[in-house]
Structures are given as C-alpha cells and as structure tokens.
Design a protein around this motif. Sequence first.
Motif, mmCIF file in Angstrom:
data_model
loop_
_atom_site.group_PDB
_atom_site.id
_atom_site.type_symbol
_atom_site.label_atom_id
_atom_site.label_comp_id
_atom_site.label_asym_id
_atom_site.label_seq_id
_atom_site.Cartn_x
_atom_site.Cartn_y
_atom_site.Cartn_z
ATOM 1 N N TYR A 68 -1.810 0.195 4.755
ATOM 2 C CA TYR A 68 -2.001 0.878 3.480
ATOM 3 C C TYR A 68 -1.972 -0.101 2.300
ATOM 4 C CZ TYR A 68 -1.825 5.383 5.781
ATOM 5 O OH TYR A 68 -2.108 6.471 6.573
ATOM 6 N N LYS A 69 -1.170 -1.124 2.383
ATOM 7 C CA LYS A 69 -1.100 -2.117 1.308
ATOM 8 C C LYS A 69 -2.438 -2.845 1.160
ATOM 9 C CE LYS A 69 1.598 -5.946 -0.495
ATOM 10 N NZ LYS A 69 2.757 -6.807 -0.310
ATOM 11 N N GLU A 70 -3.086 -3.126 2.279
ATOM 12 C CA GLU A 70 -4.395 -3.773 2.245
ATOM 13 C C GLU A 70 -5.455 -2.841 1.654
ATOM 14 O OE1 GLU A 70 -5.414 -5.291 6.117
ATOM 15 O OE2 GLU A 70 -3.604 -6.522 6.201
ATOM 16 N N ARG A 71 -5.343 -1.549 1.918
ATOM 17 C CA ARG A 71 -6.339 -0.588 1.426
ATOM 18 C C ARG A 71 -6.135 -0.220 -0.042
ATOM 19 N NH1 ARG A 71 -7.808 4.254 5.079
ATOM 20 N NH2 ARG A 71 -9.862 3.860 4.216
ATOM 21 N N TYR A 72 -4.894 -0.271 -0.519
ATOM 22 C CA TYR A 72 -4.571 0.163 -1.879
ATOM 23 C C TYR A 72 -3.709 -0.876 -2.599
ATOM 24 C CZ TYR A 72 -6.036 4.596 0.143
ATOM 25 O OH TYR A 72 -6.750 5.575 0.785
#
Length: 103
Positions: A68-72
């Motif tokens: 999720y950190k990579e996506r957002y």
Amino acid sequence: MSNLGGTYNVATSKEIQAIESYLLRKEVSLNVALKRLEQLQKEKIPSVNSPSGFFYLSEQTDAIYDFYKERYPALFEKQEFETYEQLKHRAVDYFEEHFPDID
C-alpha cells in the motif's frame, strides 16, 4: 464491526476491506478485499470464527504495508504512517465511521 481492528500480528480480510475503503474513499466489498488478500498472501488460513465460514488471515503485515505504501506514497507521507498497525487503525476508524452498517 466484528473481527476488525485487533492487535494481532495478522491482517484479516475485514481489515483489508477497511484499508482499501479508506485509501479509495469509497466502500469496498469484502469480496474485493478477499481477492486483494489472496493476491498478497501465498497461503490462505481459513478461520471458523467468520459468519461466512471463511476469514482469511495473513501474517505478512509488513509486505501488505509495503504494497500500500508503494501504491499511495503521498498519502503515507502526509499521514505519517510508519507501520501496518497505524494504517490499520486509521482505516478501521474511517470504515466504522463511514460504513457503520456493514458487518
């Protein structure tokens, strides 16, 4: 909401539902959350505690957090999420406030 927001080192399908709903700012179905968890999890662990008969768990909370950190990245930086637990608790609060009728 039952089975949501515990402090165990696992990610539940209900928590993924809350996280996805929080990040997208719209209701995400449990089915979508299950598919996401299956995508992130190499092995599914069914639980007999779920009303539906299956309640998938993942012990890979670090990998889920990183996904999720990579996506957002902008949201993570703005909200200063440093752990899966911080993300989960913010998402659970959001989900319970905006979608109180969903079990």
